[in-house]
Design a protein around this motif. Structure first.
Motif, PDB file in Angstrom:
ATOM      1  N   ASP A  87       5.237   1.021  -3.354  1.00 34.11           N
ATOM      2  CA  ASP A  87       5.259  -0.438  -3.393  1.00 34.11           C
ATOM      3  C   ASP A  87       4.985  -1.005  -2.005  1.00 34.11           C
ATOM      4  OD1 ASP A  87       5.839  -3.113  -3.851  1.00 34.11           O
ATOM      5  OD2 ASP A  87       7.868  -2.749  -4.603  1.00 34.11           O
ATOM      6  N   GLY A  88       4.069  -1.973  -1.939  1.00 34.79           N
ATOM      7  CA  GLY A  88       3.805  -2.675  -0.694  1.00 34.79           C
ATOM      8  C   GLY A  88       2.751  -2.051   0.188  1.00 34.79           C
ATOM      9  N   THR A  89       2.195  -0.914  -0.220  1.00 35.94           N
ATOM     10  CA  THR A  89       1.232  -0.211   0.629  1.00 35.94           C
ATOM     11  C   THR A  89      -0.076   0.093  -0.087  1.00 35.94           C
ATOM     12  OG1 THR A  89       2.040   2.007   0.043  1.00 35.94           O
ATOM     13  CG2 THR A  89       3.142   0.876   1.872  1.00 35.94           C
ATOM     14  N   VAL A  90      -0.300  -0.512  -1.254  1.00 38.33           N
ATOM     15  CA  VAL A  90      -1.483  -0.179  -2.046  1.00 38.33           C
ATOM     16  C   VAL A  90      -2.732  -0.791  -1.410  1.00 38.33           C
ATOM     17  CG1 VAL A  90      -2.556  -0.293  -4.322  1.00 38.33           C
ATOM     18  CG2 VAL A  90      -0.063  -0.139  -4.125  1.00 38.33           C
ATOM     19  N   VAL A  91      -3.773   0.012  -1.331  1.00 37.87           N
ATOM     20  CA  VAL A  91      -5.075  -0.462  -0.865  1.00 37.87           C
ATOM     21  C   VAL A  91      -6.134   0.002  -1.847  1.00 37.87           C
ATOM     22  CG1 VAL A  91      -4.443  -0.496   1.585  1.00 37.87           C
ATOM     23  CG2 VAL A  91      -5.421   1.590   0.584  1.00 37.87           C
ATOM     24  N   GLN A  92      -7.259  -0.719  -1.866  1.00 38.29           N
ATOM     25  CA  GLN A  92      -8.383  -0.258  -2.678  1.00 38.29           C
ATOM     26  C   GLN A  92      -8.886   1.055  -2.096  1.00 38.29           C
ATOM     27  OE1 GLN A  92     -10.378  -4.539  -3.343  1.00 38.29           O
ATOM     28  NE2 GLN A  92     -11.483  -2.874  -4.334  1.00 38.29           N
ATOM     29  N   SER A  93      -8.983   2.055  -2.940  1.00 37.99           N
ATOM     30  CA  SER A  93      -9.363   3.378  -2.458  1.00 37.99           C
ATOM     31  C   SER A  93     -10.019   4.154  -3.588  1.00 37.99           C
ATOM     32  CB  SER A  93      -8.133   4.150  -1.968  1.00 37.99           C
ATOM     33  OG  SER A  93      -7.263   4.436  -3.052  1.00 37.99           O
ATOM     34  N   LEU A  94     -10.752   5.213  -3.213  1.00 34.65           N
ATOM     35  CA  LEU A  94     -11.340   6.078  -4.222  1.00 34.65           C
ATOM     36  C   LEU A  94     -10.267   6.782  -5.051  1.00 34.65           C
ATOM     37  CD1 LEU A  94     -14.296   7.664  -2.239  1.00 34.65           C
ATOM     38  CD2 LEU A  94     -14.465   6.083  -4.173  1.00 34.65           C
ATOM     39  N   PHE A 123      -1.650 -21.346  -5.605  1.00 31.76           N
ATOM     40  CA  PHE A 123      -0.360 -20.803  -6.059  1.00 31.76           C
ATOM     41  C   PHE A 123      -0.285 -19.388  -5.519  1.00 31.76           C
ATOM     42  CE2 PHE A 123       2.191 -18.889  -9.708  1.00 31.76           C
ATOM     43  CZ  PHE A 123       3.402 -19.394  -9.263  1.00 31.76           C
ATOM     44  N   ILE A 124       0.408 -19.206  -4.399  1.00 35.65           N
ATOM     45  CA  ILE A 124       0.307 -17.984  -3.617  1.00 35.65           C
ATOM     46  C   ILE A 124       0.974 -16.782  -4.262  1.00 35.65           C
ATOM     47  CG2 ILE A 124       2.406 -18.259  -2.230  1.00 35.65           C
ATOM     48  CD1 ILE A 124      -1.105 -17.194  -0.943  1.00 35.65           C
ATOM     49  N   ALA A 125       1.924 -16.999  -5.176  1.00 36.87           N
ATOM     50  CA  ALA A 125       2.718 -15.900  -5.721  1.00 36.87           C
ATOM     51  C   ALA A 125       1.887 -14.760  -6.309  1.00 36.87           C
ATOM     52  CB  ALA A 125       3.711 -16.430  -6.759  1.00 36.87           C
ATOM     53  N   PRO A 126       0.778 -15.035  -7.024  1.00 36.36           N
ATOM     54  CA  PRO A 126       0.021 -13.909  -7.587  1.00 36.36           C
ATOM     55  C   PRO A 126      -0.785 -13.124  -6.548  1.00 36.36           C
ATOM     56  CG  PRO A 126      -0.396 -15.953  -8.805  1.00 36.36           C
ATOM     57  CD  PRO A 126       0.276 -16.319  -7.524  1.00 36.36           C
ATOM     58  N   SER A 127      -0.796 -13.571  -5.285  1.00 36.98           N
ATOM     59  CA  SER A 127      -1.707 -13.010  -4.296  1.00 36.98           C
ATOM     60  C   SER A 127      -1.094 -11.915  -3.438  1.00 36.98           C
ATOM     61  CB  SER A 127      -2.250 -14.128  -3.401  1.00 36.98           C
ATOM     62  OG  SER A 127      -2.990 -15.059  -4.155  1.00 36.98           O
ATOM     63  N   HIS A 128      -0.042 -11.280  -3.913  1.00 34.67           N
ATOM     64  CA  HIS A 128       0.521 -10.127  -3.210  1.00 34.67           C
ATOM     65  C   HIS A 128      -0.612  -9.135  -2.922  1.00 34.67           C
ATOM     66  CE1 HIS A 128       2.843  -6.468  -2.513  1.00 34.67           C
ATOM     67  NE2 HIS A 128       3.972  -7.160  -2.549  1.00 34.67           N
ATOM     68  N   PRO A 129      -0.640  -8.535  -1.732  1.00 30.56           N
ATOM     69  CA  PRO A 129      -1.737  -7.603  -1.429  1.00 30.56           C
ATOM     70  C   PRO A 129      -1.849  -6.440  -2.397  1.00 30.56           C
ATOM     71  CG  PRO A 129      -0.029  -7.563   0.284  1.00 30.56           C
ATOM     72  CD  PRO A 129       0.228  -8.745  -0.566  1.00 30.56           C
ATOM     73  N   ASP A 130      -0.721  -5.956  -2.930  1.00 27.58           N
ATOM     74  CA  ASP A 130      -0.791  -4.910  -3.944  1.00 27.58           C
ATOM     75  C   ASP A 130      -1.541  -5.397  -5.181  1.00 27.58           C
ATOM     76  OD1 ASP A 130       0.693  -3.243  -2.321  1.00 27.58           O
ATOM     77  OD2 ASP A 130       2.508  -3.287  -3.569  1.00 27.58           O
ATOM     78  N   HIS A 131      -1.293  -6.652  -5.574  1.00 25.73           N
ATOM     79  CA  HIS A 131      -1.969  -7.208  -6.744  1.00 25.73           C
ATOM     80  C   HIS A 131      -3.476  -7.208  -6.537  1.00 25.73           C
ATOM     81  CE1 HIS A 131       1.759  -9.815  -8.079  1.00 25.73           C
ATOM     82  NE2 HIS A 131       2.043  -8.534  -7.924  1.00 25.73           N
ATOM     83  N   ARG A 132      -3.894  -7.721  -5.367  1.00 28.94           N
ATOM     84  CA  ARG A 132      -5.325  -7.835  -5.113  1.00 28.94           C
ATOM     85  C   ARG A 132      -5.994  -6.463  -5.026  1.00 28.94           C
ATOM     86  NH1 ARG A 132      -5.856  -9.942  -0.220  1.00 28.94           N
ATOM     87  NH2 ARG A 132      -3.653 -10.249   0.291  1.00 28.94           N
ATOM     88  N   ALA A 133      -5.288  -5.501  -4.433  1.00 33.06           N
ATOM     89  CA  ALA A 133      -5.844  -4.145  -4.337  1.00 33.06           C
ATOM     90  C   ALA A 133      -5.963  -3.498  -5.709  1.00 33.06           C
ATOM     91  CB  ALA A 133      -4.981  -3.291  -3.415  1.00 33.06           C
ATOM     92  N   VAL A 134      -4.946  -3.671  -6.528  1.00 33.83           N
ATOM     93  CA  VAL A 134      -4.985  -3.089  -7.878  1.00 33.83           C
ATOM     94  C   VAL A 134      -6.061  -3.774  -8.718  1.00 33.83           C
ATOM     95  CG1 VAL A 134      -3.694  -2.864 -10.038  1.00 33.83           C
ATOM     96  CG2 VAL A 134      -2.627  -2.240  -7.859  1.00 33.83           C
ATOM     97  N   GLY A 135      -6.145  -5.103  -8.639  1.00 36.26           N
ATOM     98  CA  GLY A 135      -7.170  -5.800  -9.403  1.00 36.26           C
ATOM     99  C   GLY A 135      -8.574  -5.362  -9.025  1.00 36.26           C
ATOM    100  N   GLY A 136      -8.828  -5.243  -7.719  1.00 38.50           N
ATOM    101  CA  GLY A 136     -10.144  -4.796  -7.285  1.00 38.50           C
ATOM    102  C   GLY A 136     -10.443  -3.378  -7.711  1.00 38.50           C
ATOM    103  N   SER A 137      -9.468  -2.494  -7.591  1.00 39.12           N
ATOM    104  CA  SER A 137      -9.664  -1.100  -7.990  1.00 39.12           C
ATOM    105  C   SER A 137      -9.841  -0.974  -9.498  1.00 39.12           C
ATOM    106  CB  SER A 137      -8.483  -0.251  -7.519  1.00 39.12           C
ATOM    107  OG  SER A 137      -8.413  -0.225  -6.109  1.00 39.12           O
ATOM    108  N   ALA A 138      -9.093  -1.762 -10.255  1.00 37.12           N
ATOM    109  CA  ALA A 138      -9.226  -1.717 -11.713  1.00 37.12           C
ATOM    110  C   ALA A 138     -10.611  -2.190 -12.153  1.00 37.12           C
ATOM    111  CB  ALA A 138      -8.137  -2.558 -12.371  1.00 37.12           C
ATOM    112  N   LEU A 139     -11.114  -3.246 -11.516  1.00 41.93           N
ATOM    113  CA  LEU A 139     -12.457  -3.705 -11.850  1.00 41.93           C
ATOM    114  C   LEU A 139     -13.496  -2.652 -11.494  1.00 41.93           C
ATOM    115  CD1 LEU A 139     -12.341  -7.464 -10.801  1.00 41.93           C
ATOM    116  CD2 LEU A 139     -12.775  -6.578 -13.096  1.00 41.93           C
ATOM    117  N   ASP A 140     -13.333  -1.991 -10.354  1.00 42.55           N
ATOM    118  CA  ASP A 140     -14.255  -0.918  -9.986  1.00 42.55           C
ATOM    119  C   ASP A 140     -14.154   0.253 -10.957  1.00 42.55           C
ATOM    120  OD1 ASP A 140     -15.174  -2.343  -7.803  1.00 42.55           O
ATOM    121  OD2 ASP A 140     -13.890  -1.315  -6.353  1.00 42.55           O
ATOM    122  N   ALA A 141     -12.948   0.531 -11.433  1.00 39.58           N
ATOM    123  CA  ALA A 141     -12.773   1.605 -12.405  1.00 39.58           C
ATOM    124  C   ALA A 141     -13.448   1.259 -13.734  1.00 39.58           C
ATOM    125  CB  ALA A 141     -11.289   1.892 -12.615  1.00 39.58           C
TER     126      ALA A 141
END
Length: 239
Positions: A87-94, A123-141
């Motif tokens: 938690d708190g350390t997720v980044v977009q990665s292979l 509305f800043i609440a949804p913009s947690h960095p983990d959220h953005r990293a997971v969303g980007g990685s999920a779209l790439d997946a």
């Protein structure tokens, strides 16, 4: 875009336990009521969340997995996959793309629901960095990884997971939603699912009132009228 009767399997990819319940539990309850198969893929165990720090060193993660499992049952979901990232350390990665691709090929969903990878300045609440990293990685997946048999070849050669094309993605938490789901009939189950995350919500005064205000506002923005509740998404065709 998919019609209602074309959605038979849904995969929800979120960063933390409770994310799906804030964003989409009302919609999920409607899916399962119609017999749609829903799977949750939770990237982290939420070990950095909560306020009872006596439960560090793995205790909080275990508690939050249990809370998410209990919340899922309330809206009819029993298939949960926890990827175990911190938690708190997720980044977009292979690595993360591969792990989400694996679940997509296992579940073979028609629809994926995940976070928007964009920051929401209104509305800043949804913009947690983990959220953005997971969303980007999920779209790439979803595109291009899961549909390309030559991406992450070990998934096919060693695990037997054939390529799969997801036809649509719903993004939550963005500034420009274009799809609102009327969840008035399932809103109380959404509240119950969120209350199941005791470590995250029990300390919040006026929590139910906040949720009623938030999701009635979304319904009003969608033109659904007074006394209604809605969840909001941006639909992305990915076929």
């Amino acid at each position: 875009m998919l019609s209602e009767n074309e959605i038979n399997r849904v995969l929800v990819v979120t960063a933390h336990p409770d994310d799906v319940d804030f964003a989409a539990a009302g919609s999920i309850a409607q899916f399962t009521d119609r017999g749609v198969e829903v799977t949750y893929c939770v990237v982290t165990d939420g070990d950095a969340g909560g306020f009872d720090r006596e439960l560090d060193n793995g205790g909080m993660a275990e508690l939050r997995r249990t809370e998410q499992t209990n919340a899922a049952k309330i809206v009819g979901v029993t298939d949960l996959r926890f990827l175990g990232y911190h938690d708190g350390t997720v980044v977009q990665s292979l690595d993360l793309r591969r792990d989400i691709t694996r679940v997509i090929r296992q579940v073979r969903p028609d629809l994926v629901i995940t976070h928007t990878p964009e920051r929401n300045y209104g509305f800043i609440a949804p913009s947690h960095p983990d959220h953005r990293a997971v969303g980007g990685s999920a779209l790439d997946a979803v595109y291009p990884d899961a549909r390309n048999p030559y991406t992450f070849p070990s998934l096919l050669l060693e695990e037997g997971l054939e390529a799969w094309t997801v036809r649509e993605v719903w993004l939550n938490g963005g500034q420009t939603p274009d799809h609102h789901v009327d969840i008035t009939a399932t809103f109380e189950r959404k509240l119950a699912a969120l209350r199941a995350h005791v470590s995250q919500t029990s300390h919040m005064e006026g929590f139910d009132d906040f949720l009623r205000t938030r999701f009635s506002q979304l319904a009003a923005e969608a033109g659904l009228g007074e006394g209604r509740y809605a969840e909001a998404f941006q639909r992305v065709s990915t076929a």
